[in-house]
Design a protein around this motif. Structure first.
Motif, PDB file in Angstrom:
ATOM      1  N   GLU A   4     -18.387  33.659 -39.889  1.00 21.42           N
ATOM      2  CA  GLU A   4     -18.965  33.052 -40.922  1.00 21.42           C
ATOM      3  C   GLU A   4     -18.091  31.620 -41.087  1.00 21.42           C
ATOM      4  O   GLU A   4     -17.130  31.529 -40.944  1.00 21.42           O
ATOM      5  CB  GLU A   4     -18.958  33.782 -42.111  1.00 21.42           C
ATOM      6  N   SER A   5     -19.106  30.466 -41.198  1.00 21.49           N
ATOM      7  CA  SER A   5     -18.428  29.243 -41.532  1.00 21.49           C
ATOM      8  C   SER A   5     -17.955  29.022 -42.863  1.00 21.49           C
ATOM      9  O   SER A   5     -18.561  29.894 -44.050  1.00 21.49           O
ATOM     10  CB  SER A   5     -19.512  28.004 -41.372  1.00 21.49           C
ATOM     11  N   GLU A   6     -16.914  28.337 -43.233  1.00 20.35           N
ATOM     12  CA  GLU A   6     -16.387  28.400 -44.404  1.00 20.35           C
ATOM     13  C   GLU A   6     -16.617  26.964 -45.135  1.00 20.35           C
ATOM     14  O   GLU A   6     -15.798  26.343 -45.747  1.00 20.35           O
ATOM     15  CB  GLU A   6     -14.895  28.636 -44.655  1.00 20.35           C
ATOM     16  N   ARG A   7     -17.727  26.406 -44.671  1.00 21.95           N
ATOM     17  CA  ARG A   7     -18.202  25.185 -45.241  1.00 21.95           C
ATOM     18  C   ARG A   7     -18.531  25.169 -46.406  1.00 21.95           C
ATOM     19  O   ARG A   7     -19.443  25.723 -47.094  1.00 21.95           O
ATOM     20  CB  ARG A   7     -19.230  24.636 -44.152  1.00 21.95           C
ATOM     21  N   GLU A  20     -15.736  21.669 -44.140  1.00 23.51           N
ATOM     22  CA  GLU A  20     -14.919  22.835 -43.688  1.00 23.51           C
ATOM     23  C   GLU A  20     -13.757  22.841 -43.377  1.00 23.51           C
ATOM     24  O   GLU A  20     -13.326  22.001 -42.562  1.00 23.51           O
ATOM     25  CB  GLU A  20     -16.025  23.009 -42.300  1.00 23.51           C
ATOM     26  N   ARG A  22     -11.254  24.572 -42.275  1.00 23.16           N
ATOM     27  CA  ARG A  22     -10.364  24.572 -40.694  1.00 23.16           C
ATOM     28  C   ARG A  22     -10.740  23.679 -39.647  1.00 23.16           C
ATOM     29  O   ARG A  22      -9.962  23.696 -38.886  1.00 23.16           O
ATOM     30  CB  ARG A  22     -10.757  26.050 -40.337  1.00 23.16           C
ATOM     31  N   ARG A  23     -11.681  22.588 -39.960  1.00 16.62           N
ATOM     32  CA  ARG A  23     -11.711  21.594 -38.990  1.00 16.62           C
ATOM     33  C   ARG A  23     -10.964  20.422 -39.555  1.00 16.62           C
ATOM     34  O   ARG A  23     -10.786  19.500 -38.660  1.00 16.62           O
ATOM     35  CB  ARG A  23     -13.079  21.193 -38.884  1.00 16.62           C
TER      36      ARG A  23
END
Ligand code: SF4
Length: 93
Positions: A4-7, A20, A22-23
């Motif tokens: 799952e994206s954490e956006r 997001e 982590r990016r």
């Protein structure tokens, strides 16, 4: 892994800014470009209501990692293809 994206999304009436974590490369392009919007000392740290849509689009576009993105809300002052459109065109009489 969930995949799952954490956006996270931060909305105003005319634009949604998403982030997001982590990016993020911590290049601080956003903080330097619009300190009144991107302030890690505040909660939430992104306050898109503190700048115009034009400035948000410009600074979000500088993010080198893709951590920041934006979506214009329907009825905003710009169309996604980049052609400016005024929502308040006076009617011809
Ligand atoms: S510009 Fe993008 S990569 Fe740089 S700190 Fe902001 S969100 Fe992170």
């Amino acid at each position: 892994m969930s995949g799952e994206s954490e956006r996270k999304a931060y909305r105003t009436e005319s634009i949604t800014v998403t982030f997001e974590a982590r990016r993020c490369l911590h290049a601080a392009e956003c903080v330097q470009g619009l300190p009144e919007v991107f302030d890690p000392a505040k909660r939430p740290w992104i306050q898109p209501g503190n700048a115009t849509v034009e400035r948000l689009v410009e600074v979000v576009g500088r993010c080198p990692s893709g951590a920041l993105r934006y979506e214009l809300v329907d009825g905003g002052t710009e169309t996604p293809d980049g052609s400016p459109r005024s929502p308040a065109v006076p009617p011809g009489r």
